[in-house]
Design a protein around this motif. Sequence first.
Motif, mmCIF file in Angstrom:
data_model
loop_
_atom_site.group_PDB
_atom_site.id
_atom_site.type_symbol
_atom_site.label_atom_id
_atom_site.label_comp_id
_atom_site.label_asym_id
_atom_site.label_seq_id
_atom_site.Cartn_x
_atom_site.Cartn_y
_atom_site.Cartn_z
ATOM 1 N N THR A 104 -7.289 8.981 -7.448
ATOM 2 C CA THR A 104 -7.546 7.587 -7.239
ATOM 3 C C THR A 104 -8.003 6.986 -8.356
ATOM 4 N N LEU A 123 -11.086 -2.108 -6.823
ATOM 5 C CA LEU A 123 -9.976 -1.757 -5.867
ATOM 6 C C LEU A 123 -9.676 -0.143 -6.222
ATOM 7 N N LEU A 153 -7.201 2.611 -5.750
ATOM 8 C CA LEU A 153 -5.815 2.892 -5.430
ATOM 9 C C LEU A 153 -5.453 4.231 -5.610
ATOM 10 N N TRP A 154 -4.566 4.685 -4.520
ATOM 11 C CA TRP A 154 -3.881 6.056 -5.033
ATOM 12 C C TRP A 154 -3.248 5.751 -6.267
ATOM 13 N N ASN A 201 0.467 4.529 -6.255
ATOM 14 C CA ASN A 201 0.432 3.009 -6.030
ATOM 15 C C ASN A 201 0.138 2.237 -7.145
ATOM 16 N N PRO A 208 -0.704 -7.691 -7.321
ATOM 17 C CA PRO A 208 -0.313 -7.204 -6.174
ATOM 18 C C PRO A 208 1.046 -6.947 -5.778
ATOM 19 N N GLY A 211 4.348 -4.814 -2.986
ATOM 20 C CA GLY A 211 4.515 -3.723 -1.785
ATOM 21 C C GLY A 211 4.271 -4.635 -0.641
ATOM 22 N N GLN A 257 2.891 -3.819 2.291
ATOM 23 C CA GLN A 257 1.687 -3.585 2.727
ATOM 24 C C GLN A 257 0.500 -3.813 2.057
ATOM 25 N N GLY A 258 0.670 -4.394 0.814
ATOM 26 C CA GLY A 258 -0.187 -4.787 0.035
ATOM 27 C C GLY A 258 -1.141 -3.691 -0.399
ATOM 28 N N ASP A 259 -0.463 -2.350 -0.621
ATOM 29 C CA ASP A 259 -1.231 -1.277 -1.068
ATOM 30 C C ASP A 259 -0.507 -0.908 -2.572
ATOM 31 N N ARG A 260 0.294 -1.508 -3.210
ATOM 32 C CA ARG A 260 0.637 -1.193 -4.386
ATOM 33 C C ARG A 260 0.430 -2.391 -5.440
ATOM 34 N N TYR A 261 0.116 -2.102 -6.649
ATOM 35 C CA TYR A 261 -0.248 -3.077 -7.723
ATOM 36 C C TYR A 261 0.384 -2.600 -9.000
#
Length: 232
Positions: free
Chosen positions: A161, A172, A174-175, A178, A199, A201, A203-207
């Motif tokens: 993480t 934030l 983040l995996w 991601n 930002p 992705g 689904q908003g999970d990638r940066y």
Amino acid sequence: MIPVRLAAALLLLATGAAKAEGAKAEGDPVAGATAFRACLSCHALEPGRHMTGPSLSGIYGAPAGKAEGFDRYSEALAAAHFAWTPQRLDAWLANPSALVPGSRMTYLVADATVRADLIAYLKALHDGRTDGLAIPQASALDLKSLGRASRVEAVRLCRDTFRVTLKNGVTLPLWERNLRLRVDSSTEGPAPGEPALLPGGMQGDRYTLIFHHPAEISALIRSECPPGEPAP
């Protein structure tokens, strides 16, 4: 035997068709300006502004693989010995790897009319003809203008993480897969020492974390877990 009048009429029709085909082959620069918008994600028209591909300013009639300041040509294209004539441009747009085996461009323009329009547009720009032409420009977000909610203060990595702390105090989690790390030293890139977080992705999970220089990556990212959590 074909009557003289009928023969003359057939000849006139054939000549007209040939002229129409010739006009079609020359292309429409106005339509080409519209078609060029599909190219803007990889190419700019401003001189010296190189993106994924080189700037196409002045490309018409220029030597292939020789744009000044562009360092990402394939070996095959860099070694090419021809100029971008209308015929070469048409062959390139139709199938780049067929014209230059080993080239990296994969975008194909299957429609011959669209190819002709694009070439007519590049020729019009080469000739200095801008009247009546919309000049599309590649747009890029100026990362120096971003607010505190997009500028990065610190990054900590604990196991799988990343914890990205922004200038506004928000952190934030983040995996690791991601978070993409990139570098942008262009005029639109972040200021030195001021990496930006964008930002991405569905689904908003990638940066995407963008640095001005690669040396900043190791200087900013620390392998460290929050207090109370066991170290990796």
